[in-house]
Design an enzyme around this catalytic site. Structure first.
Site, short mmCIF file in Angstrom:
data_model
loop_
_atom_site.label_atom_id
_atom_site.label_comp_id
_atom_site.label_asym_id
_atom_site.label_seq_id
_atom_site.Cartn_x
_atom_site.Cartn_y
_atom_site.Cartn_z
N ASP A 62 -10.96 -1.88 -2.99
CA ASP A 62 -12.29 -2.14 -2.26
C ASP A 62 -13.55 -1.20 -2.91
O ASP A 62 -13.23 -0.29 -3.70
CB ASP A 62 -12.01 -1.51 -0.78
CG ASP A 62 -11.43 -0.21 -1.05
OD1 ASP A 62 -10.49 0.12 -1.54
OD2 ASP A 62 -12.10 0.76 -0.38
N GLU A 129 -9.62 2.22 0.51
CA GLU A 129 -9.47 3.82 0.27
C GLU A 129 -11.04 4.28 0.89
O GLU A 129 -11.27 5.32 1.18
CB GLU A 129 -9.81 3.98 -1.03
CG GLU A 129 -9.62 5.48 -1.66
CD GLU A 129 -10.85 6.21 -1.81
OE1 GLU A 129 -10.71 7.36 -1.92
OE2 GLU A 129 -11.82 5.68 -2.00
ZN ZN Z 1 -12.80 5.52 -5.20
#
Ligand code: ZN
Length: 472
Positions: A62, A129
């Site tokens: 992401d 994350e």
């Molecule tokens: Zn990162």
């Protein structure tokens, strides 16, 4: 974000997985590929020697968004992946799709070369994350734990610190520690009523008094023995030509006056930390718990007394302390205020708010300070292998020193899997020396030299880990 399958925004991950499949055909044909919680990706290259613990390589799929208002400020559009001959431009180019692609590129090249590992290589890619990693790494880590168990992984390398020139010396600073984290919510509830006949103090006033007390007292700068920044200072003193003399003296004094009882110098002023902190806030907060009152809300109408005021204080916890340090500190500040205004104090007792009360509660994403990765180089340790690989790729002039992260990566979920976690971006372009490449802001990019060097590093690191007879 809503749940996967319901919130359509997750579905873009399918396209990315397809892209990886076409771009790295051998990895997807020859290695075991698994998905965890739909979009988490695990690749396993079984080694021939089952007694060796695997090498784990990590990254996340992401990216943070590009706010609409900033799109026009980009030199090249943020989602086109423009390559101008020197740089690859785009959101995620240096955080950390470069690392993800470098890992797969490495495996593809090793497969092409008929490489046969003795030590298994495991790859784990999360997909959220940037919003705490709960759905990605939060599922991937237990999945791998089930398979490999406590300390079942030899080493884990995830995104993190990179290279930096300081004191006239180029350092590689793999992150071997991470500060802790907690947000504390404070809710002050006081009687409402018409503002024409007010009490002397409103919930806004009382909350403000607490904020003043919080800001009047910063956490002390303090370097414990296990703080990786202390290791960085020692390395600087030994290897950096422009290392400040004053710091050298304080370091030498510290080495001589080690307390016999651990923690016995805790209350004393840490002159070394204070002197080192003069380098600026980015350095200071490697050795100090940070606090920031970031959110405030209270009051609805100019003629109504505010019944409720809420503040949220963000903390990043110093190595050697714990979130409890912040809880105790805030409780001590709120106690006299509660007395003064005849309010009940609910300090971290599970009551998030109540009438006529000051209530303190911690956020569910509270996180302890990460265990510090061992950095011994007098034995064959993963740190020694990593450091040796850096110097093999970039030359003996680069000094490898322990780094510390003020933010958290997906590795927060992996602490039980290995003691040897490194948050490290191994790509570096000596010519450009541009560090993190504008992560999370306009014009994020990575130089292609940096990227190719990252692939060289991973190629060598995987093979060095394969040969290493680890002693810890
Ligand atoms: Zn990162």
């Amino acid at each position: 974000m809503g749940e996967i399958g319901k919130d359509k925004r997750w579905d873009v991950m399918y396209d990315f997985a397809d892209y990886l499949k076409t771009t790295f055909p051998r990895v997807h044909k020859d290695l075991k590929t698994e998905t965890v919680n739909t979009h988490g990706l695990v690749y396993t290259w079984e080694g021939s020697n089952k007694d060796l613990k695997p090498t784990l390589l990590m990254a996340h799929q992401d990216v943070v968004p590009v706010p609409d208002a900033t799109v026009d400020s980009w030199t090249h559009p943020p989602f086109e992946g423009v390559y101008d001959g020197s740089y690859i431009w785009g959101r995620g180019a240096s955080d950390c799709k470069n690392q993800l692609i470098a890992i797969l590129e490495t495996l593809e090249l090793l497969l092409d070369a008929d490489y046969k590992p003795k030590r298994s290589i495991v790859v784990s890619f999360g997909f959220d994350e940037e919003i705490s990693g709960r759905r990605g790494a939060g599922h991937l880590a237990p999945f791998l734990f089930e398979r490999y168990g406590t300390d079942g992984i030899a080493v884990a390398v995830d995104e993190g610190s990179t290279f930096e020139k300081v004191w006239g010396q180029t350092f590689a600073k793999p992150g071997v520690g991470e500060k802790g984290y907690t947000d504390v919510q404070v809710v002050v509830r006081m009687p409402g009523g018409h503002s024409s006949i007010p009490s002397d103090h409103t919930s806004i006033g009382v909350a403000s008094e607490l904020i003043q007390a919080i800001e009047a007292q910063q956490y002390p700068a303090h370097l414990t023995d296990e703080n990786p920044y202390l290791g960085q200072l020692y390395c600087g003193a030994e290897h950096a030509p422009d290392f400040p003399k004053k710091l050298s003296k304080l370091l030498a004094a510290r080495a001589k006056s080690q307390p016999t009882c651990p923690g016995s110098n805790k209350k004393k002023t840490d002159h070394l930390a204070l002197e080192a902190a003069k380098a600026g806030p980015a350095t200071k907060y490697l050795m100090q718990t940070s606090q920031a009152v970031d959110v405030i809300a209270g009051g609805v109408k100019v003629n109504a007394l505010p019944e409720r005021t809420e503040i949220v204080i963000n903390h990043r916890i110093n190595v050697g302390e714990s979130p409890q340090t912040a809880f105790d500190h805030l409780t001590a500040l709120a106690t006299p205020l509660a007395h003064k205004y005849n309010l009940t104090l609910h300090a971290f007792d599970g009551v998030p708010e109540a009438p006529l009360a000051i209530s303190l509660s911690k956020s569910p994403n509270t996180l302890a300070v990460a265990p510090v990765t061992p950095t011994a180089v007098d034995v064959v340790s993963p740190y020694a292998v990593l450091a040796g690989t850096v110097r093999a790729v970039y030359g003996e002039d680069v000094v490898v020193a322990p780094g510390i992260m003020t933010g958290n990566t997906d590795t927060r979920y992996y602490w039980d899997l290995t003691r040897h976690i490194f948050r490290f971006g191994p790509g570096f372009d000596v010519e450009l020396d541009n560090g993190m490449g504008s992560i999370h802001t306009v014009d994020e990019r990575v130089s292609v030299t940096n990227h190719v060097n990252a692939v060289r590093w991973f190629m060598m690191f995987v093979r060095n880990m394969d040969e290493a007879e680890l002693e810890i």
